[in-house]
Design a protein around this motif. Sequence first.
Motif, PDB file in Angstrom:
ATOM      1  N   GLN A   1      -8.769   6.085   9.359  1.00  0.00           N
ATOM      2  CA  GLN A   1      -8.845   5.366   7.822  1.00  0.00           C
ATOM      3  C   GLN A   1      -7.620   5.731   7.332  1.00  0.00           C
ATOM      4  O   GLN A   1      -7.173   6.863   7.648  1.00  0.00           O
ATOM      5  N   PRO A   2      -6.983   4.948   6.403  1.00  0.00           N
ATOM      6  CA  PRO A   2      -6.200   4.920   5.498  1.00  0.00           C
ATOM      7  C   PRO A   2      -6.171   6.646   4.800  1.00  0.00           C
ATOM      8  O   PRO A   2      -7.377   6.619   4.538  1.00  0.00           O
ATOM      9  N   PHE A   3      -5.165   7.335   4.717  1.00  0.00           N
ATOM     10  CA  PHE A   3      -5.358   8.372   3.921  1.00  0.00           C
ATOM     11  C   PHE A   3      -4.115   8.692   3.149  1.00  0.00           C
ATOM     12  O   PHE A   3      -3.104   8.399   3.423  1.00  0.00           O
ATOM     13  N   PRO A   4      -4.261   8.933   1.628  1.00  0.00           N
ATOM     14  CA  PRO A   4      -3.142   9.111   0.879  1.00  0.00           C
ATOM     15  C   PRO A   4      -2.234  10.071   1.419  1.00  0.00           C
ATOM     16  O   PRO A   4      -2.488  11.328   1.813  1.00  0.00           O
ATOM     17  N   GLY A   5      -0.817   9.816   0.920  1.00  0.00           N
ATOM     18  CA  GLY A   5       0.163  10.968   1.301  1.00  0.00           C
ATOM     19  C   GLY A   5      -0.108  12.097   0.471  1.00  0.00           C
ATOM     20  O   GLY A   5      -0.073  13.210   1.434  1.00  0.00           O
ATOM     21  N   PRO A   6      -0.479  12.489  -0.540  1.00  0.00           N
ATOM     22  CA  PRO A   6      -0.846  13.515  -1.162  1.00  0.00           C
ATOM     23  C   PRO A   6      -2.168  14.171  -0.712  1.00  0.00           C
ATOM     24  O   PRO A   6      -2.605  15.295  -1.308  1.00  0.00           O
ATOM     25  N   GLY A   7      -2.963  13.541   0.239  1.00  0.00           N
ATOM     26  CA  GLY A   7      -3.944  14.040   1.002  1.00  0.00           C
ATOM     27  C   GLY A   7      -5.170  14.534  -0.025  1.00  0.00           C
ATOM     28  O   GLY A   7      -5.303  13.556  -1.045  1.00  0.00           O
TER      29      GLY A   7
ATOM     30  N   MET B   1       0.845  -1.228  -0.149  1.00  0.00           N
ATOM     31  CA  MET B   1      -0.075  -0.096   0.277  1.00  0.00           C
ATOM     32  C   MET B   1       0.855   1.359  -0.031  1.00  0.00           C
ATOM     33  O   MET B   1       0.441   2.066  -0.626  1.00  0.00           O
ATOM     34  N   SER B   2       1.861   1.209   0.594  1.00  0.00           N
ATOM     35  CA  SER B   2       2.895   2.370   0.747  1.00  0.00           C
ATOM     36  C   SER B   2       4.228   2.194   0.265  1.00  0.00           C
ATOM     37  O   SER B   2       4.502   0.707  -0.005  1.00  0.00           O
ATOM     38  N   ASP B   3       4.998   2.958  -0.242  1.00  0.00           N
ATOM     39  CA  ASP B   3       6.224   2.727  -0.781  1.00  0.00           C
ATOM     40  C   ASP B   3       7.393   3.339   0.020  1.00  0.00           C
ATOM     41  O   ASP B   3       8.120   3.621   0.008  1.00  0.00           O
TER      42      ASP B   3
ATOM     43  N   ILE C   1       0.545   1.829 -11.224  1.00  0.00           N
ATOM     44  CA  ILE C   1      -0.913   2.259 -11.258  1.00  0.00           C
ATOM     45  C   ILE C   1      -0.593   3.693 -11.084  1.00  0.00           C
ATOM     46  O   ILE C   1      -1.203   4.395 -11.778  1.00  0.00           O
ATOM     47  N   LYS C   2      -0.323   4.073  -9.762  1.00  0.00           N
ATOM     48  CA  LYS C   2      -0.067   5.331  -9.341  1.00  0.00           C
ATOM     49  C   LYS C   2       1.264   5.640  -8.519  1.00  0.00           C
ATOM     50  O   LYS C   2       1.684   4.756  -8.115  1.00  0.00           O
ATOM     51  N   SER C   3       1.683   6.573  -8.831  1.00  0.00           N
ATOM     52  CA  SER C   3       3.114   6.727  -7.925  1.00  0.00           C
ATOM     53  C   SER C   3       2.804   7.146  -6.663  1.00  0.00           C
ATOM     54  O   SER C   3       2.296   8.116  -6.222  1.00  0.00           O
TER      55      SER C   3
ATOM     56  N   VAL D   1      -5.400  14.640  -4.132  1.00  0.00           N
ATOM     57  CA  VAL D   1      -5.706  13.712  -5.020  1.00  0.00           C
ATOM     58  C   VAL D   1      -7.398  13.464  -4.979  1.00  0.00           C
ATOM     59  O   VAL D   1      -7.917  12.407  -5.778  1.00  0.00           O
ATOM     60  N   ARG D   2      -7.965  14.288  -4.377  1.00  0.00           N
ATOM     61  CA  ARG D   2      -9.636  14.025  -4.093  1.00  0.00           C
ATOM     62  C   ARG D   2     -10.143  15.339  -4.710  1.00  0.00           C
ATOM     63  O   ARG D   2     -11.464  15.369  -4.628  1.00  0.00           O
ATOM     64  N   ILE D   3      -9.511  16.275  -5.192  1.00  0.00           N
ATOM     65  CA  ILE D   3     -10.072  17.315  -5.865  1.00  0.00           C
ATOM     66  C   ILE D   3      -9.593  17.214  -7.238  1.00  0.00           C
ATOM     67  O   ILE D   3      -8.225  17.322  -7.560  1.00  0.00           O
TER      68      ILE D   3
ATOM     69  N   LYS E   1       0.519  16.234 -10.163  1.00  0.00           N
ATOM     70  CA  LYS E   1       0.152  16.689  -8.742  1.00  0.00           C
ATOM     71  C   LYS E   1       0.755  15.766  -7.646  1.00  0.00           C
ATOM     72  O   LYS E   1       1.516  16.351  -6.641  1.00  0.00           O
ATOM     73  N   ARG E   2       0.697  14.605  -7.944  1.00  0.00           N
ATOM     74  CA  ARG E   2       1.379  13.394  -6.870  1.00  0.00           C
ATOM     75  C   ARG E   2       2.890  13.941  -6.917  1.00  0.00           C
ATOM     76  O   ARG E   2       3.572  14.031  -5.816  1.00  0.00           O
ATOM     77  N   LYS E   3       3.500  14.143  -7.859  1.00  0.00           N
ATOM     78  CA  LYS E   3       4.863  14.326  -7.891  1.00  0.00           C
ATOM     79  C   LYS E   3       5.200  15.658  -7.408  1.00  0.00           C
ATOM     80  O   LYS E   3       6.152  15.869  -6.510  1.00  0.00           O
TER      81      LYS E   3
ATOM     82  N   THR F   1     -10.190   2.668  -8.947  1.00  0.00           N
ATOM     83  CA  THR F   1      -9.112   2.209  -7.878  1.00  0.00           C
ATOM     84  C   THR F   1      -9.914   3.080  -6.556  1.00  0.00           C
ATOM     85  O   THR F   1     -10.992   3.719  -6.891  1.00  0.00           O
ATOM     86  N   ILE F   2      -9.417   2.943  -5.503  1.00  0.00           N
ATOM     87  CA  ILE F   2     -10.044   3.489  -4.206  1.00  0.00           C
ATOM     88  C   ILE F   2     -10.149   5.189  -4.510  1.00  0.00           C
ATOM     89  O   ILE F   2     -11.025   5.664  -4.341  1.00  0.00           O
ATOM     90  N   GLU F   3      -9.045   5.673  -4.642  1.00  0.00           N
ATOM     91  CA  GLU F   3      -9.065   6.859  -4.691  1.00  0.00           C
ATOM     92  C   GLU F   3      -9.204   7.420  -6.201  1.00  0.00           C
ATOM     93  O   GLU F   3      -9.038   6.468  -6.952  1.00  0.00           O
ATOM     94  N   TRP F   4      -9.830   8.849  -6.382  1.00  0.00           N
ATOM     95  CA  TRP F   4     -10.303   9.244  -7.863  1.00  0.00           C
ATOM     96  C   TRP F   4      -8.829   9.569  -8.646  1.00  0.00           C
ATOM     97  O   TRP F   4      -9.071   9.532  -9.878  1.00  0.00           O
TER      98      TRP F   4
ATOM     99  N   TRP G   1     -13.733   0.340   5.275  1.00  0.00           N
ATOM    100  CA  TRP G   1     -12.313   0.589   5.185  1.00  0.00           C
ATOM    101  C   TRP G   1     -11.944   2.004   4.936  1.00  0.00           C
ATOM    102  O   TRP G   1     -10.927   2.451   5.632  1.00  0.00           O
ATOM    103  N   GLN G   2     -12.674   2.563   4.000  1.00  0.00           N
ATOM    104  CA  GLN G   2     -12.382   3.963   3.896  1.00  0.00           C
ATOM    105  C   GLN G   2     -13.671   4.838   3.191  1.00  0.00           C
ATOM    106  O   GLN G   2     -14.338   3.966   2.506  1.00  0.00           O
ATOM    107  N   ALA G   3     -13.946   6.081   3.761  1.00  0.00           N
ATOM    108  CA  ALA G   3     -15.258   6.586   3.125  1.00  0.00           C
ATOM    109  C   ALA G   3     -14.840   8.097   3.159  1.00  0.00           C
ATOM    110  O   ALA G   3     -14.339   8.480   4.398  1.00  0.00           O
TER     111      ALA G   3
ATOM    112  N   ASP H   1      -7.404  -5.286   2.188  1.00  0.00           N
ATOM    113  CA  ASP H   1      -5.932  -4.951   2.353  1.00  0.00           C
ATOM    114  C   ASP H   1      -5.661  -3.658   1.191  1.00  0.00           C
ATOM    115  O   ASP H   1      -4.574  -3.300   0.945  1.00  0.00           O
ATOM    116  N   ALA H   2      -6.660  -3.128   0.688  1.00  0.00           N
ATOM    117  CA  ALA H   2      -6.730  -1.918  -0.372  1.00  0.00           C
ATOM    118  C   ALA H   2      -6.345  -2.437  -1.643  1.00  0.00           C
ATOM    119  O   ALA H   2      -6.214  -1.945  -2.642  1.00  0.00           O
ATOM    120  N   MET H   3      -5.782  -3.782  -1.553  1.00  0.00           N
ATOM    121  CA  MET H   3      -5.293  -4.330  -3.128  1.00  0.00           C
ATOM    122  C   MET H   3      -6.648  -4.547  -3.984  1.00  0.00           C
ATOM    123  O   MET H   3      -6.640  -4.105  -5.177  1.00  0.00           O
TER     124      MET H   3
END
Length: 532
Positions: free
Chosen positions: A408-414, A1-3, A362-364, A417-419, A317-319, A528-531, A452-454, A486-488
């Motif tokens: 809940q799990p929250f993506p590093g870029p916060g 899930m994380s790198d 799939i996503k960095s 990546v949901r906007i 954005k992620r980078k 994917t879970i995130e958009w 898992w996440q909402a 496991d988010a996979m």
Amino acid sequence: MSDSGRPDAGSRAEAEAVVGDQPTVLVVDFGAQYAQLIARRVREANVYSEIVPHSITAAELAQRDPAAIIFSGGPKSVRVPDAPSIDPGVYDLGVPILGICYGQQLIAQQLGGEVGGGGAGEYGRTVVHRSSDVVSSILTADLPADQTVWMSHFDAVQRPPEGFVATAASEGAPCAVIESPERKIWGVQYHPEVAHTPHGQELITRFLHDLAGLPATWTMENFIDASVEAIRAQVGDGRAICGLSGGVDSAVAAALVHKAIGPQLTCVFVDTGLMRKNEGDQVVETFRRHQGMELIHVRAADRFFERLAGVTEPEDKRKAIGELFIRVFEDARGGVEDARFLVQGTLYPDVIESGTAHAATIKSHHNVGGLPEDLDFELVEPLRLLFKDEVRAVGHELGLPDEIVWRQPFPGPGLGVRIIGEVTPEMVALLQEADAIVREELRIAGLEREIWQAFAVLPDIRTVGVMGDERTYGHPVIIRAVTSEDAMTADWARIPYDVLESMASRIINEVPGVNRVAYDITSKPPGTIEWE
Ligand code: XMP
């Protein structure tokens, strides 16, 4: 899930010290998803377990001195030429073995039994009957004679190897359970590790404690005591820093290291401005006030918004967020220049994943704790042997509040990546309000821990509506809620309609500028879970 990466740098020795003389069950992996679940179930029975690849030799296995071995299920048929196998020397080690599904078939095949196609196969809930005309079963003695189990197989053991007895059968599996107490080898066709096998955990417990004779010593209290010693031995009188994200992994890692070395640890919390509503304040409150940690709070929202101006492509954005995060962290490091150790919240699934073939990107992923290799630190990774549920138990034990332990799990870029489209302070403020309502309604409905996440997503489109007698032209908000192990993979959550309705009406009434709410019913895959 994380790198968070580099699992073998630095802290392997420390991790080994934590396990110390815990009896260890090695789970041989014949198909990844099953192995992890089995290892988790073994640990739930308070026995330490690790996963090893099936390419391991008998000599290597012997060197690890396992207290028991479990063969996992797997997606292949043992009858195809390049099916995953194992060094048959494993059967001569005298270590108790339990084979599950594919693992059972492999035992039968390698020891001279017969495996064949089992008609149409059996998939899903199936009834297994204990045989009454043979020597009584040792493995299932305490379980009901007829029990419902979860099957997923085409092949089946047709004849057990010499020295084994088949003690149970289902319609499609004449040897649903095989046993050789003399050789200390057992096998089951069904999956005791899944929740759909009601007596599955009892079977695993029976194997571990009664048949293999293992004590129930793997507890989180013992883990904390051993970790504290190992961390002290690793860090000595050095200084460590830890990047806090507000997420459970980095929070628990920090709390554990703080317990071990107190003021030698400094935490750095970079507030990117892209966190959930009030999250920044809560992190500072928890760690500085309640846990009494040395905390550098970097308010960097302006820098992030400036960097994100005009950036709309998801990977860009992620980078941008990932790179700026590292720069800000490095600047903050000025406050603790002599820190030689970096605490990371790497978990066991990350360690396992990095040891398997790399999947396509799939996503960095950007992980707040996952700083790059060229930052010159020695890693302290006190959670690298733990599964997520164990991390939560450790956090609870260390006195962290439920809001952090159960976050809940929250993506590093916060929220970046949901906007969808450009990220601006206005859009973040709007999304924070909508997102807070989604999570609050979920909590009120008592569904927080099973989802898992909402969260809410803000797309870059507008929609026409009518409020009072006025035409509106506002933002739609999308609610995303998934269940997952496991988010996979993930499934969209079947949230009751009335809960969805409260979420929707509160968002429209309480968040200015929003006039429509939609619910995302895409599973992963294909979504994917995130958009972004
Ligand atoms: P996806 O969207 O790939 O997400 O299905 C799977 C899980 O990972 C989380 N996620 C991230 N976690 N850094 C992280 O630490 C990231 O960059 C990142 N992107 C997604 C996501 O929230 C979900 O739990």
